[in-house]
Design an enzyme around this catalytic site. Structure first.
Site, PDB file in Angstrom:
ATOM      1  CG  HIS A  76       4.899  -9.335  -4.633  1.00 28.18           C
ATOM      2  ND1 HIS A  76       6.030  -8.684  -4.306  1.00 28.18           N
ATOM      3  CD2 HIS A  76       3.894  -8.849  -3.910  1.00 28.18           C
ATOM      4  CE1 HIS A  76       5.776  -8.010  -3.383  1.00 28.18           C
ATOM      5  NE2 HIS A  76       4.503  -8.220  -3.025  1.00 28.18           N
ATOM      6  CG  ASP A 131       2.639  -9.729   0.100  1.00 23.26           C
ATOM      7  OD1 ASP A 131       3.464  -9.028  -0.390  1.00 23.26           O
ATOM      8  OD2 ASP A 131       1.292  -9.687  -0.274  1.00 23.26           O
ATOM      9  CG  ASP A 183       2.716  -4.443  -2.505  1.00 25.67           C
ATOM     10  OD1 ASP A 183       2.114  -3.525  -2.706  1.00 25.67           O
ATOM     11  OD2 ASP A 183       2.359  -5.574  -1.952  1.00 25.67           O
ATOM     12  CG  HIS A 242       6.225  -5.110   1.589  1.00 25.09           C
ATOM     13  ND1 HIS A 242       7.075  -5.642   0.763  1.00 25.09           N
ATOM     14  CD2 HIS A 242       4.880  -5.460   1.239  1.00 25.09           C
ATOM     15  CE1 HIS A 242       6.195  -6.257  -0.148  1.00 25.09           C
ATOM     16  NE2 HIS A 242       5.014  -6.127   0.301  1.00 25.09           N
TER      17      HIS A 242
END
Length: 994
Positions: free
Chosen positions: A270, A272, A382, A587
Site C-alpha cells: 500500500h 499512499d 485504507d 484518501h
C-alpha cells in the site's frame, strides 16, 4: 554452560522435567539479534565483509533522472557522513571490488541508511533499500563465478526522508525541515543462505509456541522441537544444519485436515499517493517498491503481488519505462495483479457521484489499455468510510467484488462481518471481504495467520480469507523472508492452510460458498476520522469548484459540438484536468490528513485547473454563459458559432425552474427567524448561531474529532453592529462581523433574493486558531427521528437521536450539498457550496465550518476562508419542495463572458420528471459524434421519465458506466424523446448517436 550445550543432545524422549518459559526464552535468545550474537545462530548470518573501493556523492534539492544524476560531479564521502536537509536527494557513486576468495559464495551489497534508497545498475533501477522496510541488501551474486564481474560501479539514489517522511517528534507530526540523514553501513558481505533458512525455521516454531499458548498440544510439540533443534545446532559448524533443518521439516510437514480454514496470501504494498510526503516522492516510492517486487518474482514463480492505483502505474511508466515493461511482462504471467480499477484509492465519502464514476472510468480504461484487462474487484483498504452508492457504481463498472479492512478501526462498535454481501442505496449488491487479520501489511508471521483464523466473524459461513503481506503506507512491500515464512507453513497442522492466491481466486471460492452469507444494507460508516469531513477547507472548496467547472465545460463543449461541427471537443485537455482532480481525491488529500507540502501541491493543481477550465470557455468555442443546474430543462440562451467571431453579447446555458409555490423569508438582521407560513426557528432560540468547540483528539489530529468535544461548546459575540447592504429591488441583504477570538473574525452578508426560496449566508472567516472547531447551528421547529443527507446520486437517512452506540457513533457525519430535517408537510434544509461535515441532533441542524489541527500540517486551515451556506424552510416533503434542485442552484452559478449577440435561443434537453436529474453530458470516450448522458433518480421513487432533446439523435443505447454499449438494450427515440423507467436511486447512462 556459558553459551549452549552443542556437544550434548538431550533426547525428547528422556524424562527430564522442563520449564516452558526457560525453554522458550532459550530458543528466542538463540536467534536474537541483540543477545549472545557472538555465539548464537543470528550472529552467523553474514560471513566475511569487505569495504567499498570508493564512495562519492552529490546533493540536489530536486528529484532528477538517473541520466541527469550520472553526469554530475561526485565528491568523496564516507560512512557516517550526514546529508540533507529534508526532501533533498543524495546520489552516491559506489565502486566495488569483490574478493577472489569469495568464489562460490553469495555476495551482497549491505546498505543501511535512514533515508529511502534505490540501487541503479547499468542505468536501470534494480533494488529498493529501506531500513524500515527490512530491505538492506542488494544481491550481487547468488553464487560467485569466475566469469561474473568482480569489479563494478553502482549508483545509489537516497531520498532525504524516511519511509514515513520526517515527522518532528512523532510519525504524524509536521516534518522537520532541517533533518539530516546518514549512511550507517555500506560494504560487501558474504550472505549465508543456509543460516537464513534455519533462522526462519526457528522463528516460526518460536512463534507457534507463543501464539498457540499453553492450552494447545501443538504448541508444546513446537516447543520440544525447537528446544531439540537448539541442542543439535552448532552455529560454528554448518554441517550440523541439515539435521536441524530436517527436524523442523518433520514438524512443518505434519498436515491439516480437509476442514481447516484457508488463508489466501497476496503480496501487497500500500503506497499512499501523498501523505507524510509529497506527490513527487510517491513516484520514487513506487519505483523502489515495485522493482523489488520484480526481483522477488524472478526467484519465486509462485509469488503473487496485488497493486492498485492507475495513477501510480502512469507515474512509473513515465519515470521508469524499463521497470514498467517488466511489470507488463509479469502481469501477463499472472503474478503482478492490477487491482481496484480506480485512478487512485480515493476517499469514499467526499467525491461527487460523477467523480467516483470517473475514478473507475479512468482507472479501468488505463488498466485495459496497458495490461489488456479490467479489474474485477474494487480495492480500497485504507479510506475513511464507504458511500452507500458505491455498490451500484462498482457494478456499473464491471466490478462485483470489494476488499477493504478500515472498519476494523471503528472506535465504538465492532463491525459484525468479515465476508458478506454489501447492498447499496439502489439494491445493488457486491461480495465484500474484510481480511480478518485487520491489516493490509502483514509480515507472513504465525501471529498473522492465527489472527486471521481467530478473528473471522463468519465462521461456518466462510472458510477462506485474505492475508495481504508486505510493508505498506509508505511503500516497501514484501520481502523474501515473508515468502519463506509462508512457504514453510503452507499446510502445517495447528495453523490455517496457506496458499499464494489472486483476488479472483479468493472471491471465486467465497462466491461458491456464499449461500449462508449475510447482507449489510446501506453505508459502511467508519466510526473514526470524522474530522476529515472538515479539515483543510481550501482543498474541499477547490474540489467542489473544480467538479462544478468540469461538469459545466463538458456540457458546454458537447452542445457547441452540435452547433458547429468544426468545433474541436477538448477531450485530451479534459482528461488531463479530470485526472488532476481525481488525484487530489486520494484518501489522504481531500480529507486533509496530509502535510503542508501536499496541501500546497493540491491547491496549485486546483488553481491551475480552474484557470485552464475558464480558458476553455473564454476561447469562445464552447457555450460560455450558463447555469448548469443538472435537472429538468436545459436552455441555451445563445451559442457562438466560432471563435473567430467578434462582438459583445451574452452566451449561455440555463436550467429553467418554476417553483410550485412561493416561499417568503424575513430576517431580523442576523437571521434569527425564518418564516415559511410558520415559524421555523425554535422558541427562544437563534438561527445562524456560530459556536466554537475545543478540538483535541486522542492522537490522529487532522483526522479525528472526538465525541467529548461536544461538552466544550461556547458562542462568540457580535462585535460590529448589523448594517444594511442592500434594501430594495431584487435583493435585500445585511452584514455583520463576529470576533471569534483576539485572532479570528467572521464577516457575513445575509442575502435574500426575490423569488429565491432560501436565505444565503455569504461568509468570510479570518482564522488563526489552534485546536478549535467552528460550526453554525440552526435549532429548528421540526421533530423527526431521522435527518436526510445528500450523498452521491441520492440521499440517505441517519438518526437524530442517540439511542444506541451505533447512533451515538454518528455524532459527526458527512453529506454533500444539502441536509434536511422534515416532519409531515414541513421541513428545513441546510444547503452549502463547499462543506461536507454535518450533525443533526434532536432539532438542531449543524454545519461544520473550520478546524485547526496541528499535525501533520502545523498550518492547517490558517488564513482567510470564503464559503456560502443557505437555510431553506419548505412545505411538503423536501422532494416536492425542490430542495435538491435548489442545492444544485447554489453550487452551479451563472458564468458570463463576451460573445456574439446574434444567435437565437434554443432548448437542448429537458426531463419530464422532477425526480430525475440530468447529471452529465459529455462526449463518449474514443467515439466522435456520440454523446454520453447520465441521469439518476433522486427522490427514492420508481418513476417513468422522458428525456427530450433538440439535438439530432439517430440512435440511443443504454451503456454501463465505462460507456460500453449494451447490445441488448437499444432505447427507442420518438418525436416525444426517450422514455426511461427508473428504480429508486438508479443511475442510467445513455449513448446518443447523432
Amino acid at each position: 554452560p556459558t553459551c549452549y550445550p552443542h556437544q550434548v543432545s538431550l533426547s525428547l524422549s528422556s524424562c527430564h522435567s522442563f520449564n516452558r518459559r526457560t525453554l522458550l526464552e532459550r530458543a528466542e535468545k538463540f536467534i536474537s539479534d541483540i543477545y549472545f550474537t557472538d555465539c548464537n545462530l543470528r550472529g552467523r548470518l553474514y560471513g566475511d565483509s569487505c569495504p567499498l573501493e570508493s564512495l562519492a556523492c552529490f546533493l540536489t534539492p530536486k528529484r532528477i533522472t538517473f541520466s541527469e544524476a550520472s553526469k554530475q560531479i561526485f565528491d568523496p564521502c564516507k560512512v557516517g557522513d550526514t546529508f540533507g536537509p529534508t526532501w533533498w536527494t543524495c546520489w552516491f557513486k559506489a565502486t566495488l571490488k569483490i574478493p577472489e576468495s569469495w568464489r562460490g559464495k553469495e555476495v551482497h551489497l549491505l546498505w543501511e541508511s535512514d533515508g529511502e534508497a534505490m540501487v541503479w545498475r547499468d542505468e536501470q533501477p534494480v533494488q529498493g533499500l529501506t531500513k524500515e522496510g527490512e530491505k538492506t541488501s542488494y544481491i550481487l551474486s547468488e553464487c560467485l563465478q569466475d566469469e561474473e564481474p568482480h569489479s563494478l560501479t553502482l549508483y545509489v539514489e537516497m531520498a532525504c526522508n524516511g519511509l514515513f517522511g520526517a515527522g518532528q517528534g512523532s510519525q504524524i507530526a509536521a516534518p522537520d525541515p532541517n533533518r539530516k540523514f546518514s549512511v550507517q553501513r555500506a560494504e560487501l558481505v558474504v550472505f549465508n543462505r543456509d543460516v537464513r533458512e534455519l533462522l526462519t525455521d526457528f522463528e516460526m516454531l518460536v512463534d507457534i509456541v507463543k501464539e498457540l499458548g499453553e492450552e494447545e498440544q501443538r504448541g508444546y510439540q513446537a516447543l520440544f522441537t525447537v528446544n531439540e533443534m537448539v541442542n543439535l545446532c552448532d552455529p560454528s559448524d554448518p554441517s550440523s544444519f541439515a539435521k536441524v533443518h530436517s527436524l523442523a521439516g518433520t514438524f512443518f510437514n505434519q498436515r491439516n485436515g480437509e476442514s481447516q480454514h484457508t488463508v489466501h496470501a497476496m503480496g501487497h504494498c500500500h503506497i499512499d499517493s501523498a501523505w507524510l510526503w509529497p506527490y513527487e516522492e510517491t513516484i520514487r516510492k513506487c519505483g523502489r517498491s515495485w522493482v523489488t517486487v520484480i526481483r522477488l518474482m524472478e526467484k519465486n514463480p509462485e509469488f503473487v503481488f496485488t497493486c492498485s492505483q492507475a495513477q501510480q502505474f502512469q507515474w512509473v511508466k513515465s519515470w521508469y519505462p524499463g521497470l514498467f515493461s517488466s511489470i507488463q511482462h509479469y502481469v501477463k504471467k499472472g503474478q503482478f495483479i492490477p487491482v481496484g480499477g480506480t485512478w487512485v484509492e480515493m476517499d469514499g465519502n467526499l467525491p461527487s457521484g460523477e467523480s467516483m464514476v470517473r475514478q473507475f472510468l479512468e482507472g479501468q480504461r488505463f488498466f485495459n489499455k496497458e495490461f489488456g484487462r479490467y479489474c474485477k474487484e474494487f480495492w480500497l483498504p485504507d479510506t475513511f468510510g464507504y458511500s452507500a452508492q458505491l455498490p451500484q457504481i462498482m457494478q456499473g463498472c464491471g466490478i462485483s467484488n470489494f476488499l477493504t479492512q478500515k472498519l476494523s478501526w471503528n472506535l465504538i462498535n465492532t463491525f459484525p462481518h468479515n465476508t458478506f454481501f454489501w447492498e447499496g442505496l439502489d439494491g445493488s449488491t457486491v461480495l465484500t471481504h474484510f481480511p480478518p487479520g485487520n491489516s493490509y501489511e502483514m509480515k507472513g508471521k504465525v501471529e498473522d495467520l492465527v489472527k486471521t483464523l481467530k478473528n473471522n466473524k463468519d465462521k461456518g459461513r466462510a472458510n477462506h480469507s485474505a492475508a495481504l503481506f508486505g510493508f505498506g503506507d509508505g511503500g516497501g512491500g514484501p520481502t523474501q523472508l515473508m515468502l519463506d515464512r509462508l512457504r514453510l507453513v503452507q499446510d502445517t497442522n495447528g495453523l490455517p492452510k496457506v496458499q499464494m492466491s489472486t483476488p479472483d481466486e479468493l472471491f471465486t471460492r467465497l462466491q461458491a460458498d456464499s449461500a449462508l452469507l449475510c447482507t449489510w444494507a446501506g453505508e459502511l460508516f467508519l466510526e473514526l476520522h470524522n474530522g476529515t469531513y472538515t479539515t483543510q477547507a481550501q482543498i474541499k472548496r477547490g474540489n467542489r469548484q473544480c467538479e462544478t467547472l468540469l461538469h459545466d465545460i463538458e456540457i458546454a463543449s458537447s452542445l457547441a459540438l452540435y452547433r458547429n461541427n468544426t468545433f474541436p471537443y477538448p477531450a485530451e485537455k479534459l482528461q488531463e484536468l479530470w485526472r488532476l482532480l481525481l488525484l487530489n481525491q486520494f484518501h489522504d488529500v481531500i480529507p486533509g490528513s496530509c502535510i503542508e507540502m501536499v496541501v500546497e501541491d493540491a491547491l496549485k493543481y486546483y488553481e491551475g485547473e480552474f484557470l485552464q477550465l475558464l480558458a476553455l470557455v473564454a476561447k469562445g468555442s464552447s457555450v460560455a454563459v450558463f447555469n448548469s443546474l443538472p435537472w429538468e430543462r436545459l436552455e441555451v440562451v445563445q451559442i457562438q458559432e466560432g471563435a473567430e467571431k467578434s462582438g459583445l453579447g451574452l452566451l449561455g446555458i440555463q436550467y429553467l425552474y418554476c417553483s410550485p409555490h412561493t416561499i417568503n423569508f424575513i430576517s431580523d438582521g442576523v437571521s434569527h427567524h425564518c418564516v415559511d407560513f410558520r415559524e421555523s426557528i425554535s422558541d427562544g432560540c437563534l438561527g445562524n448561531q456560530f459556536v466554537m468547540f475545543d478540538d483535541v483528539p486522542l492522537y490522529w489530529d487532522a483526522w479525528d474529532v472526538m465525541d467529548y468535544h461536544l461538552q466544550t461548546r461556547f458562542q462568540p459575540l457580535l462585535s460590529n453592529p448589523v448594517h444594511v447592504v442592500s434594501s430594495g429591488g431584487l435583493r435585500g441583504s445585511v452584514s455583520f462581523t463576529l470576533r471569534i477570538s483576539d485572532k479570528s473574525t467572521i464577516t457575513q452578508e445575509i442575502i435574500m433574493d426575490a423569488m429565491c426560496p432560501y436565505i444565503k449566508f455569504s461568509t468570510e472567516v479570518q482564522w488563526a486558531e489552534s485546536h478549535k472547531f467552528l460550526k453554525v447551528e440552526f435549532p429548528v421547529r421540526v421533530r423527526s427521528p431521522n435527518a436526510t443527507y445528500e450523498i452521491q446520486f441520492g440521499h440517505l437517512q441517519r438518526p437524530t437521536h442517540r439511542n444506541t452506540s451505533w447512533d451515538w457513533a454518528r455524532f459527526e457525519v458527512w453529506g454533500h450539498k444539502w441536509a434536511d430535517l422534515s416532519e409531515h408537510n414541513f421541513g428545513v434544509s441546510l444547503l452549502n457550496d463547499c462543506k461536507y461535515g454535518y450533525s443533526v441532533h434532536k432539532n438542531t441542524m449543524t454545519l461544520s465550518l473550520l478546524r485547526a489541527p496541528k499535525a501533520p500540517d502545523a498550518t492547517a486551515d490558517m488564513g482567510i476562508h470564503h464559503f456560502t451556506y443557505a437555510i431553506m424552510p419548505h412545505t411538503r416533503s423536501f422532494q416536492e419542495a425542490s430542495v435538491i434542485q435548489c442545492a444544485y442552484n447554489l453550487n452551479f452559478p451563472l458564468r458570463l463572458i463576451q460573445c456574439s449577440p446574434d444567435t437565437m435561443p434554443w432548448s437542448a434537453f429537458s426531463v419530464t420528471s422532477q425526480a430525475v436529474i440530468l447529471e452529465t453530458i459529455k462526449q463518449a470516450e474514443d467515439r466522435g459524434g456520440v454523446l454520453v448522458v447520465r441521469l439518476y433518480e433522486s427522490h427514492g421513487s420508481s418513476v417513468t421519465a422522458t428525456l427530450r432533446t433538440t439535438l439530432p439523435v439517430r440512435e440511443a443505447w443504454v451503456c454501463d458506466l465505462l460507456e460500453k454499449q449494451d447490445p441488448n438494450r437499444p432505447v427507442q427515440v420518438t418525436s416525444e424523446g426517450i422514455t426511461l423507467d427508473f428504480k429508486p436511486f438508479q443511475i442510467v447512462s445513455l449513448l446518443l448517436i447523432m
